[in-house]
Design an enzyme around this catalytic site. Sequence first.
Site, PDB file in Angstrom:
ATOM      1  N   HIS A 361       1.009  -1.245   0.310  1.00 26.36           N
ATOM      2  CA  HIS A 361       0.088  -0.010   0.053  1.00 26.36           C
ATOM      3  C   HIS A 361       1.070   1.298   0.484  1.00 26.36           C
ATOM      4  O   HIS A 361       1.961   0.743   0.955  1.00 26.36           O
ATOM      5  CB  HIS A 361      -1.320  -0.216   1.594  1.00 26.36           C
ATOM      6  CG  HIS A 361      -1.584   1.326   1.340  1.00 26.36           C
ATOM      7  ND1 HIS A 361      -1.926   2.006   1.556  1.00 26.36           N
ATOM      8  CD2 HIS A 361      -3.575   0.921   1.131  1.00 26.36           C
ATOM      9  CE1 HIS A 361      -3.132   3.730   1.586  1.00 26.36           C
ATOM     10  NE2 HIS A 361      -3.989   1.995   1.579  1.00 26.36           N
ATOM     11  N   ASP A 438       3.060  -4.625   8.104  1.00 23.37           N
ATOM     12  CA  ASP A 438       1.710  -4.082   7.947  1.00 23.37           C
ATOM     13  C   ASP A 438       0.841  -4.865   8.129  1.00 23.37           C
ATOM     14  O   ASP A 438       0.285  -5.806   7.071  1.00 23.37           O
ATOM     15  CB  ASP A 438       1.661  -3.324   6.656  1.00 23.37           C
ATOM     16  CG  ASP A 438       0.110  -2.802   6.212  1.00 23.37           C
ATOM     17  OD1 ASP A 438      -0.690  -2.396   6.680  1.00 23.37           O
ATOM     18  OD2 ASP A 438       0.133  -2.133   4.663  1.00 23.37           O
ATOM     19  N   GLN A 441      -4.436  -5.156   6.944  1.00 23.28           N
ATOM     20  CA  GLN A 441      -5.515  -6.045   6.358  1.00 23.28           C
ATOM     21  C   GLN A 441      -5.450  -7.769   6.369  1.00 23.28           C
ATOM     22  O   GLN A 441      -6.009  -8.391   6.413  1.00 23.28           O
ATOM     23  CB  GLN A 441      -4.881  -5.803   4.326  1.00 23.28           C
ATOM     24  CG  GLN A 441      -4.943  -4.993   3.852  1.00 23.28           C
ATOM     25  CD  GLN A 441      -6.751  -4.697   3.756  1.00 23.28           C
ATOM     26  OE1 GLN A 441      -7.579  -5.285   3.492  1.00 23.28           O
ATOM     27  NE2 GLN A 441      -6.950  -3.121   4.036  1.00 23.28           N
TER      28      GLN A 441
END
Length: 644
Positions: A361, A438, A441
């Site tokens: 992202h 990260d 999600q």
Amino acid sequence: MSTNTNNTGLYNIDDLQHLANELFKTLPNEFPKEISLSPDRKEHPRATKIAETLLQAGSFNTPETVPLQAQNPLNVQSNLPFSGFGASSSVANSGNTGISALYPNAFNGYESQNGISKAEIPLGNNVNLNDPQTGFYDINLRSGGTPQLNEEAIFKSLFLNQQYLPFETENSSFEAELKQALSFVDTQFRKRSDLSSSAVEGSNSYYFLEQNPFAFDAKNVNTWAGNSFEPTEINILTGHFDAHLIKKDFPILNETVNGKPLIWFDNAATTQKPKSVIERIAYFYEHENSNIHSAAHELAARASDAYEAARDKVKVFLNANSVNEIVFVRGATEGINLVAQSWGEHNLVAGDEIIVSNLEHHANIVPWKRLADKKGIKLRVIPVDDDGQILLDEYAKLLNSKTRLIAFTQVSNALGTVTPAKKIVEMAHAAGAKVLIDGAQSVSHMKVDVQDLNPDWLVFSGHKLFGPTGIGALYGKEELLNEMQPYQSGGNMIQDVTFEEIKYHKAPNRFEAGTGNIADAIGLGAAIDYVTKIGIDAIGQYEHQLLDYATKLLKEIPGVRLIGTAAHKASVLSFNLQGYTNDQVGQALNREGIAVRTGHHCAQPILRRMGVETTVRPSLAFYNTTQDVDVFIKTIRELKKVRF
């Protein structure tokens, strides 16, 4: 409750009287709120009948001898002996804010499959109004006190799997129904502390069942066998996991769009919020609103306790070692920027190298690119194959003595690819580099265990975990956080201030300057409660089946090109439809009430790697159903027919 018996072998009359009175507290006003089992007193006739029946309770079966699924056409455990998430014992005046799948017959407007009228049994709130943080046993807080079995909860279990209470029907034998209901009572009055502690502490364990009532039973799943796959709801809704019932907990899913029921397929952008989260935030503003940590008054204590309890829930959810490893931030984006500025600015120099993946992202690219440009650092990229899978061999070639940091996503927001996170971390640490994951999600789809993955930092956003916007968490190893410089400066993050010297708090306070997002941090804790109650493993397995179902049907439509076909994916379906722009597809779906994302999804590098600029991106969650998928597939098929 005492388990003493008298000299006749029957249970102590005082115990039975106490147990009976706990029931009458929950009954309609026409019933007495207290009775005596003494033969000298005259009571309400139905109360007397219950009292007489209770006096014979020694002969009733215990739960071990009664099948939990008896007389349950919906195959759902209703009225189980707890309410909401550690609810107050004052349930009679509370609304239905718990998980719908636990209480399938408690919803206004719900009609059972066998035609029996709905039961409007009041259920527990998520908050103990007398003591919202410490008055209940929270399965997320492993350090919580020994839970005790609530007598009211025992009486709720009397009516397990009944569509109505036995005294609500005038045309049936009250005595027979009462005895049938009482057959479900544990007449030994066992306390929870008498049971195995392992059955209480596990996030997927329940003290009154041998297994989580939401547990996904793989034995009952009809899997693909050649071309014989039958796409019916029962293939996915196995065990007690029923997305139709869970959906009732999300008020916004009752909305209509263009006259059609809302189908929310934009979960990778943000998830919807259960009523328990909404009400918990409202409760804070109505009863606890205060700044935290530094006042001596009651509301400050309430707010501080609630805020720090939420931090503890995040700690347990991620399996961190300490609450000091959990920093509240606005979301994953702020967490990445915090690490880039607090660690990267002070530890990286010209010539160092940072590695990111092609799946990232923009939030996990731009901060590192800016830092690299500023300090003369080299940014290197892990490539992916045509399916969108990380190429570990190529990653290994990038690692060298100059590598200082690897920052990568655990699940791609654009393609749904699940990366081999643990292997990536192990290889990075072997090269002497730090790792940031990260998890924006991943945390809503799978168990994320930071002790097992062993990253140096991990970030996620609350709004993608069925919690509020504007809140998230940064996990960091405690020693490392304490070595990092403060991200922002101001109140709350200092120990002492003079004009000559400033002393900072240790983590996490050193990174939480000023007044934080207190209410939404508490809301995030409520969202974690909700997800944990269902079970993250059950959620992941359900969504996997739903994704397989949707993928198979979408691939059968001529002109559809799926973007991202990794073997291991979370619930994302990116695609293009021949003959239509992505905006046209999104608008057609919107006319049918279906919300999807179109565009580059803040992930332009990976889409360009796949040969496209934008996609249509439906993304699924555990409140979506095969019926939702069917409406989506039907709409795409009809679009295709118009042009070809």
